[in-house]
Design a protein around this motif. Structure first.
Motif, PDB file in Angstrom:
ATOM      1  N   LEU A  90     -11.009   7.560  14.105  1.00 56.28           N
ATOM      2  CA  LEU A  90     -11.037   9.117  13.876  1.00 56.28           C
ATOM      3  C   LEU A  90     -12.095   9.384  12.619  1.00 56.28           C
ATOM      4  N   ASP A  91     -12.280  10.625  12.528  1.00 53.24           N
ATOM      5  CA  ASP A  91     -13.262  11.035  11.296  1.00 53.24           C
ATOM      6  C   ASP A  91     -12.547  11.433  10.124  1.00 53.24           C
ATOM      7  N   ALA A  92     -11.114  11.649  10.115  1.00 55.03           N
ATOM      8  CA  ALA A  92     -10.603  12.160   8.864  1.00 55.03           C
ATOM      9  C   ALA A  92      -8.856  12.002   9.392  1.00 55.03           C
ATOM     10  N   LEU A  93      -8.191  11.712   8.142  1.00 55.40           N
ATOM     11  CA  LEU A  93      -6.727  12.261   8.214  1.00 55.40           C
ATOM     12  C   LEU A  93      -6.607  13.454   7.579  1.00 55.40           C
ATOM     13  N   LEU A  94      -5.527  14.493   8.109  1.00 57.13           N
ATOM     14  CA  LEU A  94      -5.468  15.512   7.427  1.00 57.13           C
ATOM     15  C   LEU A  94      -3.730  15.590   7.212  1.00 57.13           C
ATOM     16  N   LEU A  95      -3.607  15.471   6.066  1.00 53.98           N
ATOM     17  CA  LEU A  95      -1.985  15.239   5.538  1.00 53.98           C
ATOM     18  C   LEU A  95      -1.428  16.137   4.856  1.00 53.98           C
ATOM     19  N   THR A  96      -0.457  17.004   5.490  1.00 56.25           N
ATOM     20  CA  THR A  96       0.280  17.925   4.961  1.00 56.25           C
ATOM     21  C   THR A  96       1.495  17.472   4.223  1.00 56.25           C
ATOM     22  N   PRO A  97       2.417  18.203   3.434  1.00 55.61           N
ATOM     23  CA  PRO A  97       3.667  17.551   2.962  1.00 55.61           C
ATOM     24  C   PRO A  97       4.483  17.022   3.811  1.00 55.61           C
ATOM     25  N   GLY A  98       5.019  15.620   3.364  1.00 52.72           N
ATOM     26  CA  GLY A  98       5.912  14.848   4.004  1.00 52.72           C
ATOM     27  C   GLY A  98       5.691  13.301   3.830  1.00 52.72           C
ATOM     28  N   PRO A  99       6.396  12.536   4.693  1.00 54.79           N
ATOM     29  CA  PRO A  99       6.217  11.194   4.175  1.00 54.79           C
ATOM     30  C   PRO A  99       4.778  10.547   4.514  1.00 54.79           C
ATOM     31  N   ASP A 100       4.058  11.099   5.219  1.00 57.01           N
ATOM     32  CA  ASP A 100       2.539  10.326   5.423  1.00 57.01           C
ATOM     33  C   ASP A 100       1.904  10.792   4.147  1.00 57.01           C
ATOM     34  N   LEU A 101       1.851  11.961   3.546  1.00 55.50           N
ATOM     35  CA  LEU A 101       1.390  12.409   2.427  1.00 55.50           C
ATOM     36  C   LEU A 101       1.936  11.510   1.100  1.00 55.50           C
ATOM     37  N   ARG A 102       2.927  11.433   0.983  1.00 57.08           N
ATOM     38  CA  ARG A 102       3.905  10.888  -0.015  1.00 57.08           C
ATOM     39  C   ARG A 102       3.354   9.309  -0.052  1.00 57.08           C
ATOM     40  N   TYR A 103       3.383   8.617   1.138  1.00 58.42           N
ATOM     41  CA  TYR A 103       2.869   7.415   1.186  1.00 58.42           C
ATOM     42  C   TYR A 103       1.533   7.005   0.620  1.00 58.42           C
ATOM     43  N   VAL A 104       0.588   8.018   0.915  1.00 57.31           N
ATOM     44  CA  VAL A 104      -0.776   7.595   0.752  1.00 57.31           C
ATOM     45  C   VAL A 104      -1.186   7.911  -0.792  1.00 57.31           C
ATOM     46  N   CYS A 105      -0.389   9.146  -1.227  1.00 56.94           N
ATOM     47  CA  CYS A 105      -0.750   9.429  -2.680  1.00 56.94           C
ATOM     48  C   CYS A 105       0.217   9.645  -3.621  1.00 56.94           C
ATOM     49  N   GLY A 106       1.579   9.393  -3.173  1.00 52.46           N
ATOM     50  CA  GLY A 106       2.765   9.519  -4.024  1.00 52.46           C
ATOM     51  C   GLY A 106       3.307  11.056  -4.368  1.00 52.46           C
ATOM     52  N   TYR A 107       2.588  12.079  -3.603  1.00 55.38           N
ATOM     53  CA  TYR A 107       2.792  13.333  -4.080  1.00 55.38           C
ATOM     54  C   TYR A 107       4.023  13.992  -3.062  1.00 55.38           C
ATOM     55  N   ASP A 108       5.100  14.229  -3.715  1.00 55.32           N
ATOM     56  CA  ASP A 108       6.481  14.612  -2.868  1.00 55.32           C
ATOM     57  C   ASP A 108       6.005  16.218  -2.883  1.00 55.32           C
ATOM     58  N   ALA A 109       5.286  16.836  -2.092  1.00 55.55           N
ATOM     59  CA  ALA A 109       5.090  18.153  -2.047  1.00 55.55           C
ATOM     60  C   ALA A 109       5.983  18.783  -1.234  1.00 55.55           C
ATOM     61  N   HIS A 110       6.473  20.066  -1.634  1.00 59.76           N
ATOM     62  CA  HIS A 110       7.280  21.061  -0.821  1.00 59.76           C
ATOM     63  C   HIS A 110       6.406  21.512   0.231  1.00 59.76           C
ATOM     64  N   GLY A 129      -0.110   8.904  12.454  1.00 60.92           N
ATOM     65  CA  GLY A 129       0.481   7.702  12.509  1.00 60.92           C
ATOM     66  C   GLY A 129      -0.286   6.505  13.422  1.00 60.92           C
ATOM     67  N   ARG A 130      -1.006   6.673  14.062  1.00 63.06           N
ATOM     68  CA  ARG A 130      -1.982   5.987  14.554  1.00 63.06           C
ATOM     69  C   ARG A 130      -2.665   4.907  13.661  1.00 63.06           C
ATOM     70  N   VAL A 131      -3.007   5.443  12.306  1.00 64.30           N
ATOM     71  CA  VAL A 131      -3.651   4.664  11.542  1.00 64.30           C
ATOM     72  C   VAL A 131      -2.453   4.504  10.457  1.00 64.30           C
ATOM     73  N   LEU A 132      -1.629   5.123   9.970  1.00 58.33           N
ATOM     74  CA  LEU A 132      -0.671   4.777   9.168  1.00 58.33           C
ATOM     75  C   LEU A 132       0.309   3.724   9.603  1.00 58.33           C
ATOM     76  N   ARG A 133       0.751   3.701  10.699  1.00 61.95           N
ATOM     77  CA  ARG A 133       2.041   2.999  11.003  1.00 61.95           C
ATOM     78  C   ARG A 133       1.653   1.466  10.704  1.00 61.95           C
ATOM     79  N   GLU A 134       0.492   0.968  10.749  1.00 58.30           N
ATOM     80  CA  GLU A 134       0.242  -0.442  10.432  1.00 58.30           C
ATOM     81  C   GLU A 134       0.418  -0.767   8.853  1.00 58.30           C
TER      82      GLU A 134
END
Ligand code: ZN
Ligand code: ZN
Ligand code: ZN
Length: 372
Positions: free
Chosen positions: A26-46, A136-141
């Protein structure tokens, strides 16, 4: 910033994710608020209509689009110490166009699994040449293999929900409604240290045969079996989930007979857990005990689900899932037997796969608890 959150959400994680993005094609991940964003950088955004999005390109530095009014909140979150560049946008800007311009030509992007459809369609317009896949293809592992700090957070969540189950016998008695008992349980979930209540299932009598029954105004009767399945999210972001079975007064003979089968099935499946076995084999271990006793058709759901920043996530403990267990996998083992319209039972623990076997995080008695 507490040590806890810096261990749970290490600043090095974005770099690790970037490597995984590059390896995925993939060329990039685009992570909007939710568990993927929180996992990657700790930001629990609304999650709101204004775009907040962490962009993690395979090549180049990550950056986060943030509505200007939320910039202070983003900076104050654990994301603020990762060094990630915040790109604030104003009410009349088009943040999707800004992302597209910064990314340039891209062939494929991974979207946060829980991105809103309105946002994924805006990204489709802004990046018309890019194929959209799930992040999830990248983050699940990464997300499936819990770090020692994540395991500790799940252990704390397990202890908190155990404390609630310890209180249930004092709340449950004939003459109260499921809803009355459920309200008290909800208070206890918060008092035990959770930040939010995720679900409260009190299934009494025939309602115990409906796995996802929540609460009703049914008055609990003498002799009722009661399934109590409860969970919440801790301030750390990590979830709890545990099911125990209670009976008000004398249980019926038939119920007792299959409860013993269920007890053994749950035990066998927990003992089966170790690195290298497939997820489906753990499901089969529980299912075989129940089927051999003649109750196979009454075990109507998978044996379990992964748990972490979401109360249901990968890996799923289900037939067809040939994923191999590895140290750090965290999931529920929750077989059930349900006689439609009559009664049912489910026993659920969260288990973490260790180097040589499973560790259960829920430790209250799995035996039938007689109350009232
Ligand atoms: Zn469930
Ligand atoms: Zn569960
Ligand atoms: Zn549950």
């Amino acid at each position: 910033m507490t040590t806890e959150s810096s261990e749970l959400y290490p600043v090095t994680r974005i770099a690790r994710v970037r490597e995984a993005v590059a390896a995925s094609g993939l060329d990039a991940l685009l992570l909007t608020p939710g568990p993927d964003l929180r996992y990657v950088c700790g930001y629990d955004a609304h999650a709101l209509e204004r775009l907040t999005c962490l962009v993690v390109p395979a090549a180049g530095e990550a950056f986060m689009m943030v509505p200007r009014l939320e910039l202070p909140a983003a900076q104050a979150s654990p994301a603020g110490r990762t060094g990630v560049e915040f790109v604030p946008w104003d009410e009349t800007d088009d943040p999707y166009a800004v992302v597209a311009k910064r990314l340039g030509t891209v062939g494929a992007v991974g979207l946060a699994d829980r991105m809103w459809a309105m946002q994924s369609l805006r990204f489709r317009e802004a990046l018309p040449g890019a194929e959209q896949a799930l992040a999830g293809r990248v983050l699940r592992e990464l997300r499936m293999r819990k770090s020692p700090a994540e395991a500790a957070a799940l252990r704390a969540a397990g202890a908190a929900i155990d404390a609630v189950h310890e209180l249930v016998p004092s709340l449950l008695r004939a003459g109260r409604t499921e809803r009355q008992v459920g309200r008290d349980i909800a208070d206890a979930i918060m008092n035990a240290g959770h930040a939010t209540i995720d679900f409260v299932i009190v299934g009494s009598g025939p309602n115990s045969a409906s796995p996802h029954h929540e609460l009703s105004d049914r008055v609990i009767q003498p002799g009722d079996p009661v399934v109590v399945d409860i969970g919440g999210t801790m301030p750390s972001g990590y979830c709890s989930d545990s099911t125990r079975n209670y009976v008000v007064g004398e249980p019926g003979k038939e119920y007792l007979a299959y409860f013993e089968v269920l007890r053994r099935a749950q035990e066998v499946a927990c003992e089966f857990v170790k690195p290298g076995v497939t997820c489906e084999a753990v499901d089969a271990a529980a299912r075989e005990v129940i089927a051999d006793a003649g109750y196979g058709e009454y075990f109507i759901h998978r044996t379990g689900h992964g748990i972490g920043l979401e109360s249901h996530e990968e890996p799923y403990i289900v037939a067809g899932n040939t994923e191999l267990m590895a140290p750090g996998f965290a999931f529920s083992i929750e077989p059930g037997i349900y006689l439609p319209g009559r009664h049912g039972a489910r026993i659920e623990d969260i288990v973490i796969c260790g180097e040589s076997g499973g560790e259960r995080l829920n430790l209250t008695t799995r035996d039938l608890v007689v109350v009232g």
